[in-house]
Write a protein that holds these residues in place. Sequence first.
Motif, short mmCIF file in Angstrom:
data_model
loop_
_atom_site.label_atom_id
_atom_site.label_comp_id
_atom_site.label_asym_id
_atom_site.label_seq_id
_atom_site.Cartn_x
_atom_site.Cartn_y
_atom_site.Cartn_z
N GLY A 7 0.82 -1.20 0.00
CA GLY A 7 0.00 0.00 0.00
C GLY A 7 0.85 1.25 0.00
N PHE A 8 0.38 2.28 -0.68
CA PHE A 8 1.11 3.55 -0.76
C PHE A 8 0.18 4.68 -0.34
CE2 PHE A 8 3.64 0.78 -3.29
CZ PHE A 8 4.93 1.25 -3.16
N ILE A 9 0.60 5.39 0.68
CA ILE A 9 -0.13 6.57 1.13
C ILE A 9 0.68 7.78 0.67
CG2 ILE A 9 -0.98 7.84 3.13
CD1 ILE A 9 -1.35 5.10 4.48
N GLY A 10 0.28 8.34 -0.44
CA GLY A 10 1.08 9.34 -1.14
C GLY A 10 1.80 8.67 -2.28
N LEU A 11 1.67 9.22 -3.47
CA LEU A 11 2.26 8.57 -4.64
C LEU A 11 2.96 9.61 -5.51
CD1 LEU A 11 2.25 5.57 -5.54
CD2 LEU A 11 0.46 6.16 -7.18
#
Length: 363
Positions: A7-11
Amino acid sequence: MSGLTCGFIGLGLIGGSIAKALKTADSSIKIIAYDINRETLALARADGIADVTVSCIDETFSSCGYIFLCAPVSCNDENLAAVKKVVSPSCILTDVGSVKTTTHKYVAAAGLSRQFIGGHPMAGSERIGYQNAKALLLQNAYYILTPSVETDTGKLHDFENLVRKMGAIPLVLSYEQHDFVTAGVSHLPHVIASCLVNLVKESDSEDGIMKLIAAGGFKDITRIASSSPVMWQQICLTNGDNISHLLSVYIDILTRTKNALDCRDADALYKLFDSARTYRESFINASSGPIKRIYDMTVDIADKPGALAFVVSLLAKGGISIKNIGIVHNREAAEGAMRIEFYEENAMIQAKNLLGKEGLIVK
């Protein structure tokens, strides 16, 4: 690592580059992404990088084996509160910030230290945003990991392998050591570069002669002064103690140098330059030295329309990926020259051979 979900919070630039590196290495890795910019999420879906995009941090992230916190450090407190509600106990939380102490404190306050391993890919660009993210950005870059005292050694080993999968080189440090080291080799140089640019600005004549004739050396050592002022303001505020300490040491060195100049101390001046040259060259000769990993060359080009396009076209037709490109037009290098930087040594060698066959002078 088949079946892994990240998961990526901010990409942005770094988060996007990590996601692309993982997807390139193993297309079976599932990517879940959240970003406040909907256009970024749409682009990540169109690229085939993000398998799932969400409009908030919700239970979608509960299936993740890794969650990368890639939003600005100032958002960590709020984001961690949301993550805590949905994160699986077996998930590893990590970040990509260049200052670790503040983030470790946020994590500890959230009660998530046991599953947190700080991360800092030592790679970047003056360009920002997902649109500039590249899988190759991490190629052969050091990726510093800062485990907490509660981190399981098996989890740390797994994360090191994931970093290698990205094409980067894992290096484990304490978060305190990380912040001191990066203050010296990354943060302080930005402060110095900005101070040097402002020195020339304040010392220049009204007709801007200094600015006009600023040559390659000045431009090279001040290039990083073009970086985001907001980002570096925040870095200085969060790692100020380490930067201030090293700045004091640097000021002492400058004071000794000024004294040597005032006293016309030839021996001290020689030792200054010789010591710096010797130590700098040891970076290049070291088997894992950072300077060795810069692969670039200079190509002499004719001062006529189409010369630049001809070189770029040749490299494109040869399937050679370029990391960076610039024009050198001063007395410190060949007049009318193009500097080209590559991600890999093999690409540089191929480019030299290809351009050499076309009669171009490559250095």
